[in-house]
Design a protein around this motif. Structure first.
Motif, PDB file in Angstrom:
ATOM      1  N   ILE A 249      35.306  50.075  33.499  1.00 47.50           N
ATOM      2  CA  ILE A 249      36.313  49.356  32.706  1.00 47.50           C
ATOM      3  C   ILE A 249      37.177  48.485  33.609  1.00 47.50           C
ATOM      4  N   VAL A 250      37.630  49.047  34.729  1.00 46.12           N
ATOM      5  CA  VAL A 250      38.471  48.280  35.653  1.00 46.12           C
ATOM      6  C   VAL A 250      37.710  47.070  36.183  1.00 46.12           C
ATOM      7  N   ALA A 251      36.437  47.244  36.512  1.00 52.43           N
ATOM      8  CA  ALA A 251      35.632  46.118  37.002  1.00 52.43           C
ATOM      9  C   ALA A 251      35.482  45.051  35.920  1.00 52.43           C
ATOM     10  N   ALA A 252      35.272  45.489  34.680  1.00 52.91           N
ATOM     11  CA  ALA A 252      35.141  44.524  33.577  1.00 52.91           C
ATOM     12  C   ALA A 252      36.440  43.762  33.360  1.00 52.91           C
ATOM     13  N   VAL A 253      37.575  44.471  33.448  1.00 50.95           N
ATOM     14  CA  VAL A 253      38.876  43.816  33.298  1.00 50.95           C
ATOM     15  C   VAL A 253      39.069  42.773  34.392  1.00 50.95           C
ATOM     16  N   GLU A 254      38.670  43.110  35.614  1.00 49.37           N
ATOM     17  CA  GLU A 254      38.819  42.157  36.711  1.00 49.37           C
ATOM     18  C   GLU A 254      37.979  40.907  36.463  1.00 49.37           C
ATOM     19  N   ARG A 255      36.753  41.082  35.958  1.00 50.47           N
ATOM     20  CA  ARG A 255      35.901  39.920  35.661  1.00 50.47           C
ATOM     21  C   ARG A 255      36.514  39.065  34.558  1.00 50.47           C
ATOM     22  N   LEU A 256      36.959  39.714  33.496  1.00 53.38           N
ATOM     23  CA  LEU A 256      37.519  38.974  32.366  1.00 53.38           C
ATOM     24  C   LEU A 256      38.859  38.336  32.714  1.00 53.38           C
ATOM     25  N   THR A 257      39.650  39.006  33.538  1.00 52.58           N
ATOM     26  CA  THR A 257      40.918  38.433  33.971  1.00 52.58           C
ATOM     27  C   THR A 257      40.676  37.189  34.820  1.00 52.58           C
TER      28      THR A 257
ATOM     29  N   MET B 215      32.452  47.120  20.847  1.00 58.56           N
ATOM     30  CA  MET B 215      32.134  45.878  21.555  1.00 58.56           C
ATOM     31  C   MET B 215      32.339  46.062  23.053  1.00 58.56           C
ATOM     32  N   ASP B 216      31.349  45.681  23.859  1.00 60.11           N
ATOM     33  CA  ASP B 216      31.499  45.792  25.297  1.00 60.11           C
ATOM     34  C   ASP B 216      31.860  44.430  25.881  1.00 60.11           C
ATOM     35  N   ALA B 217      31.957  44.357  27.222  1.00 63.44           N
ATOM     36  CA  ALA B 217      32.385  43.122  27.886  1.00 63.44           C
ATOM     37  C   ALA B 217      31.431  41.981  27.597  1.00 63.44           C
ATOM     38  N   ALA B 218      30.121  42.260  27.532  1.00 65.75           N
ATOM     39  CA  ALA B 218      29.150  41.192  27.269  1.00 65.75           C
ATOM     40  C   ALA B 218      29.369  40.595  25.885  1.00 65.75           C
ATOM     41  N   GLU B 219      29.561  41.457  24.887  1.00 66.88           N
ATOM     42  CA  GLU B 219      29.808  40.962  23.531  1.00 66.88           C
ATOM     43  C   GLU B 219      31.145  40.218  23.467  1.00 66.88           C
ATOM     44  N   PHE B 220      32.118  40.701  24.212  1.00 68.06           N
ATOM     45  CA  PHE B 220      33.411  40.024  24.268  1.00 68.06           C
ATOM     46  C   PHE B 220      33.227  38.594  24.765  1.00 68.06           C
ATOM     47  N   LEU B 221      32.426  38.435  25.826  1.00 61.86           N
ATOM     48  CA  LEU B 221      32.196  37.099  26.394  1.00 61.86           C
ATOM     49  C   LEU B 221      31.495  36.183  25.394  1.00 61.86           C
ATOM     50  N   GLU B 222      30.625  36.760  24.559  1.00 60.01           N
ATOM     51  CA  GLU B 222      29.953  35.951  23.552  1.00 60.01           C
ATOM     52  C   GLU B 222      30.952  35.345  22.570  1.00 60.01           C
ATOM     53  N   LYS B 223      32.026  36.088  22.284  1.00 59.95           N
ATOM     54  CA  LYS B 223      33.053  35.614  21.355  1.00 59.95           C
ATOM     55  C   LYS B 223      34.076  34.696  22.033  1.00 59.95           C
ATOM     56  N   PHE B 224      34.051  34.666  23.355  1.00 63.22           N
ATOM     57  CA  PHE B 224      35.101  33.990  24.123  1.00 63.22           C
ATOM     58  C   PHE B 224      35.245  32.519  23.730  1.00 63.22           C
ATOM     59  N   ASP B 225      34.112  31.833  23.597  1.00 60.20           N
ATOM     60  CA  ASP B 225      34.163  30.393  23.345  1.00 60.20           C
ATOM     61  C   ASP B 225      34.720  30.043  21.972  1.00 60.20           C
TER      62      ASP B 225
END
Length: 542
Positions: free
Chosen positions: A218-226, A1-11
């Motif tokens: 990965i670091v950029a994705a973590v910053e966005r998700l954080t 699962m990448d960051a985009a798929e993670f965001l889909e599950k976020f809600d």
């Protein structure tokens, strides 16, 4: 699962309690596990980028990595002499565990001078190094790690690692933060309780090293998700603040109109109202005359006490009970805040009048039963431990006092309908006795004249703020958790007319039972939300 798929599950679980906290942990887990970004075959491998790492990088489960001990230069810390004034108050931050409150360290509560660096075990740690706590009680609950944004020094409870390649720092920091649960399991305790991490143990930790380009993604994705977690947390805080304001308004409505209907509104899912606070509110309203309306046809408690006095009062009052308690006069102003047909008297006054027929604790000194004298049957021996916070008495779990010992005892025999109050060890537990028993010196019985004061109302009053605040005033005068009988004589009790006492007890019991039921439902809902969140997180981790 990448960051985009993670965001889909976020809600699916963003609105659940503690979601932001759980999401941050989950994001770090994904980052360290290589599941936050898809690999790109065109990326240059870590060894291709840094050939000097070739001898140290090994594969683990198909992923390249390196042991923590080989990733850079390790340094310890030290403390300059406190007695040498020239070592302190300089420009160099001297970092200790108390300063490790963020992931970037640029200052510290203490600072030292270059002279301290030149003449002590404290040495400069370069900018861009990793810092970690390796000793201290903070390791019982967390493992602080951070990077330095300037040169610093550290104390001996810290370790610093300066990476061989600074470009790896952002990703390695994420990995170490994700490894906190693993590292905390490695913490050892000394014989005197101090927590410690062995350097050799930390150096064996395996740090994954994907391609540098992937690390940066990965670091950029973590910053966005954080940032998303931060926004979620802010939204939750704003929602909680609105809920708190609504809860205060609902609480005020309940205080003005204490009914089951107004009480149930306080358990709305948007509120976070403490059931304990609601119980205290009910008890306070009951003790102050605000729980039920007054009825002049029910008489006047002051008249009833005057009748007791005219009849000669209590002929069996114990000789050590003072006739006038010192706080009677000071309480006159408080009488005005009570309904006109309520009375306010000290415990000592009520004992002399006969509204209380007795008040006594258990046997002291030589008369106190010894452990060897307890038996398998007889009267229960009630200590503070047998009186629960919820008003029950554990007779079955109590020691028993047999006939031979009972013949020696002179005082401390509680009877059915006595109100038991714990005054030593665990002060403030209250229960109504339903059988004959023997009290320890930790417990007191209050025995009532049922034609003036009911045990049920006294049971409520002794738990109310009107009484507990008096107890707390006494406890503040001593370092012991103890309220002597002599102090209890001065406590002021509120006495409503007998019929009103019964109405108060009936309504208080109904409201307290409803609070218990609503609290059970509230707890079940919170447990379900927590399980739902854990299940959602577990599904994402798999």
């Amino acid at each position: 699962m990448d960051a985009a798929e993670f965001l889909e599950k976020f809600d699916t679980f963003a609105d659940l309690p503690r979601a932001a906290e759980k999401l941050r942990v989950l994001v770090l887990h994904y980052a360290a596990a290589g599941r936050l970004c898809r690999p790109d075959e065109s990326d240059e491998s870590i060894v291709e980028t840094f050939p000097d790492l070739a001898d140290d990088v090994e594969e683990n489960a198909g992923r390249p990595g390196i042991t923590f001990g080989r990733i850079g230069d390790w340094r310890g810390g030290g403390t300059p002499r406190k007695s040498e004034a020239s070592y302190w108050g300089g420009e160099i931050p001297w970092v200790s565990p108390k300063d490790m409150k963020s992931v970037v360290i640029d200052d510290a509560q203490d600072r030292i001078t270059q002279q301290a660096i030149d003449n002590s075990s404290a040495k400069l740690i370069p900018e861009g190094s990793l810092l970690m706590v390796v000793r201290g009680m903070i390791l019982a609950r967390s493992w602080p790690v951070a990077t330095t944004s300037r040169e610093v020094a550290i104390n001996q409870d810290m370790k610093a690692v300066t990476l061989r390649h600074p470009e790896l720092l952002p990703f390695v920091l994420l990995v170490l933060r994700a490894m906190e649960p693993t590292v905390l399991r490695l913490v050892k305790r000394s014989s005197h309780g101090t927590c410690k991490l062995k350097t050799q143990t930390l150096q064996k930790l395996w740090i994954p090293l994907p391609p540098l380009a992937e690390q940066r993604r990965i670091v950029a994705a973590v910053e966005r998700l954080t940032a998303l977690c931060d926004r979620l947390e802010a939204e939750h805080a704003e929602r909680d603040a609105r809920g708190a304001a609504l809860a205060r308004a609902a609480t005020a409505r309940f205080a003005a109109d204490p009914t089951p209907e107004t009480l149930e509104t306080l358990f709305h899912e948007s509120f976070d109202v403490s059931a304990a606070d609601l119980r205290t509110s009910v008890l306070s309203l009951a003790a102050q005359g605000h729980l039920v309306p007054q009825d002049s046809s029910e008489g006047d408690a002051n008249v009833r006490l005057a009748e007791l006095e005219d009849s000669g009062g209590n002929p069996n009052v114990r000789r050590r009970v003072p006739k006038v308690a010192g706080s009677d006069e000071a309480a006159e102003g408080k009488t005005k805040a009570l309904p006109a047909n309520w009375a306010l008297r000290s415990t000592a006054s009520l004992l002399h009048l006969g509204a209380l027929t007795d008040l006594k604790d258990g046997n002291h000194g030589a008369n106190h039963p010894k452990v060897s004298e307890f038996s398998g049957d007889g009267l229960p021996f009630i200590t503070a431990a047998q009186v629960s916070n919820h008003g029950g008495i554990d007779y079955d779990g109590a020691y028993k006092v047999g006939d031979a010992v009972l013949k020696r005892l002179r005082v401390g025999f509680a009877e059915p309908n006595d109100v038991i109050y714990t005054h030593k060890g665990s002060v403030g537990r209250v229960a109504i006795c339903d059988r004959r028993c023997v009290l320890s010196p930790q417990t007191t019985y209050y025995r009532v004249d049922n034609s003036t004061l009911t045990s049920d109302f006294l049971h409520i009053f002794l738990q109310s703020p009107s009484f507990t605040e008096q107890v707390d005033n006494v406890k503040r005068q001593t370092t012991r958790d103890f309220v002597a009988i002599s102090k209890q004589y001065s406590f002021q009790l509120h006495i409503p007319p007998l019929a009103e006492q019964r109405r108060i007890v009936a309504k208080a019991d109904a409201l307290l039972a409803l609070i218990d039921r609503l609290e059970t439902q509230q707890t079940a809902a919170r447990d379900l939300a927590a399980r739902t969140l854990d299940a959602a997180v577990a599904a994402l981790v798999r």
